[in-house]
Design an enzyme around this catalytic site. Structure first.
Site, mmCIF file in Angstrom:
data_model
loop_
_atom_site.group_PDB
_atom_site.id
_atom_site.type_symbol
_atom_site.label_atom_id
_atom_site.label_comp_id
_atom_site.label_asym_id
_atom_site.label_seq_id
_atom_site.Cartn_x
_atom_site.Cartn_y
_atom_site.Cartn_z
ATOM 1 N N GLY A 52 20.123 -96.090 -47.934
ATOM 2 C CA GLY A 52 20.351 -95.244 -48.807
ATOM 3 C C GLY A 52 19.089 -95.452 -49.788
ATOM 4 N N ASN A 53 18.983 -94.862 -50.840
ATOM 5 C CA ASN A 53 17.858 -95.256 -51.615
ATOM 6 C C ASN A 53 18.489 -95.078 -53.254
ATOM 7 O OD1 ASN A 53 17.371 -92.227 -52.714
ATOM 8 N ND2 ASN A 53 17.151 -91.887 -50.585
ATOM 9 N N HIS A 54 17.284 -95.328 -54.218
ATOM 10 C CA HIS A 54 17.802 -95.401 -55.585
ATOM 11 C C HIS A 54 17.700 -94.082 -56.274
ATOM 12 C CE1 HIS A 54 17.901 -99.710 -55.509
ATOM 13 N NE2 HIS A 54 16.478 -99.660 -54.929
#
Ligand code: CTP
Length: 413
Positions: free
Chosen positions: A221-223
């Site tokens: 995923g990412n932030h």
């Protein structure tokens, strides 16, 4: 959220028995999130007290040009003895003005430009939309001179909130009762909504990260928090658009019921949902941080810890924005570009490659821009490569700038 939220409402009260209902009207405006200032004609003070309206509006109430007694309202003013009530300032402060009740006398003065009290001076100085809610006995309501006032005021662009039928203070029954406060609020709300710049437009917004499964418990995923996309969706809804918000996992919540949220997890799900919505929309704005790669194989069971080193084979996800660009017909398409170097050149390439109308460049070199922050710093690049660098702003303010571009687009077509 009500369209009245944050609106500055100037309530003008003239002297009729229906003035007692303005206490409820002020409360309803405040409940809807509006700010209210009240201007009364001297005669109206016989029907409702300035103190009541001041307490409810949490503002001083004005009725004369020169106010010696302003201290009788709840907001103390050290200059009370020498207060000049500036009618021009009041008129310019307002986003909208409502005169309720509007008596036959006040309507006639408004129609003829008479200016013998503060309310009339404020009315003549105002530049905002003016609503009036007549209240009088039934024969007065039908008198040709009253009808002429209605007609004249509407020809000035003032908006009439028709009186209702029922029992009148005179004991007669018929048309002439001021519209009930709830109905005045509904009338103004519907009128403002119908005039919103994006009324009738449908907008697709993507937001948040995507999660690409590795096994049943892990993902890539990412932030991205989703905040930018939600702020854009909220602003679009505030401007009257119907919004389809396709969002990856996020804690954000939409503020308007006209936003339909489609929660998705993976890039593939976001792709499918976007393509389902895209033919129905006038604008698409891709603010999501979509994963560019995903595991080629998703393990059906939790991967056990074994070897010292472990690698996952990744494959490209579909580029949602590029695919929307390839299939676009009438849609105005806005994408984002998150860059760390050669920002302008890279953003221009993305704009062309993805067939966009506008690209919103975020540079991670700019302080305050990027993921997990409440601020953003963007640069617009349009398809003629016109570049407009914006200041660092709250994401809500950036959303306003982006939606201003959308409104400007519709004004040119
Ligand atoms: N985007 C998308 N689908 C993807 C990847 C990106 O719709 N699979 C969209 C994003 O929502 C954004 C724009 O494309 O509006 C650009 O995203 P960005 O991450 O800056 O660029 P990429 O095209 O992914 O290229 P790179 O990561 O190489 O810079």
């Amino acid at each position: 959220m009500s369209v009245l939220k944050g609106k500055k409402v100037l309530l003008g009260i003239s002297g009729g028995i229906a003035a007692y209902k303005t206490a409820s009207l002020v409360r309803l405006f405040i409940k809807a999130g509006a700010q209210v200032q009240v201007v009364m004609t001297p005669a109206s003070k016989d029907f409702v007290t300035p103190l009541t309206l001041s307490a409810l509006s949490k503002n001083p109430v004005y009725s004369t040009f020169y106010d010696k007694e302003i201290a009788d309202t709840i907001v103390p003013n050290p200059d009370a003895k020498e207060l000049w009530n500036n009618h021009v300032e009041l008129g310019l402060w307002a986003d909208l003005m409502i005169i309720a009740p509007a008596t036959a006398n006040t309507l006639s003065k408004m129609a003829n430009g008479s200016c013998d009290n503060l309310l009339m001076a404020v009315y003549l100085s105002s530049k905002c939309p003016v609503y009036f809610a007549p209240a009088m006995d039934l024969d007065m309501y039908k008198h040709p001179s009253t009808l002429e006032s209605f007609q004249k005021l509407q020809s000035f662009g003032n908006i009439m909130i028709p009186a209702e039928s029922g029992e009148l203070a005179s004991g007669l029954s018929g048309e002439g009762r001021m519209a009930e406060p709830e109905n005045i609020i509904t009338f103004i709300t519907l009128d403002l909504e119908a005039k919103l710049p994006l009324k009738g437009k449908t907008i697709l917004v993507t937001a948040g990260p995507t999660y690409e499964a590795i096994d049943p418990v892990r993902f890539i995923g990412n932030h991205s928090s989703g905040q930018m996309g939600f702020d854009i969706a909220n602003r679009a809804a505030a401007l009257g658009a119907q919004v389809f918000l396709v969002t990856g996992p996020t804690f954000c919540k939409p503020l308007y019921p006209t936003i339909t949220v489609y929660p998705v997890i993976s890039a593939e799900q976001m792709y499918n949902q976007c393509h389902e919505c895209f033919p129905k929309v006038d604008v698409a704005i891709a603010a999501a941080a979509v994963a560019d790669y995903r595991p080629k194989h998703i393990a059906s069971q939790k991967i056990k810890k074994a070897a010292e080193n472990f690698s996952i084979e990744l494959e490209k996800t579909k580029d949602i924005l590029a695919s929307l660009g390839a299939s676009k017909k009438h849609q105005y398409l806005i994408g984002f570009a998150l860059e760390t170097e050669n920002e302008i050149e890279n953003a221009k390439l993305k704009l062309q490659k993805k067939n966009l109308d506008l690209i919103v460049l975020n540079s991670l070199q700019d302080e305050g821009a990027g993921f997990g922050k409440s601020t953003n710093k963007i640069t617009f690049i349009d398809k003629n490569f016109r570049i407009e660098a914006m200041d660092l702003k709250a994401k809500t303010a950036v959303a306003i700038d982006i939606m201003d571009k959308v409104c400007a687009h519709f004004m040119t077509i």
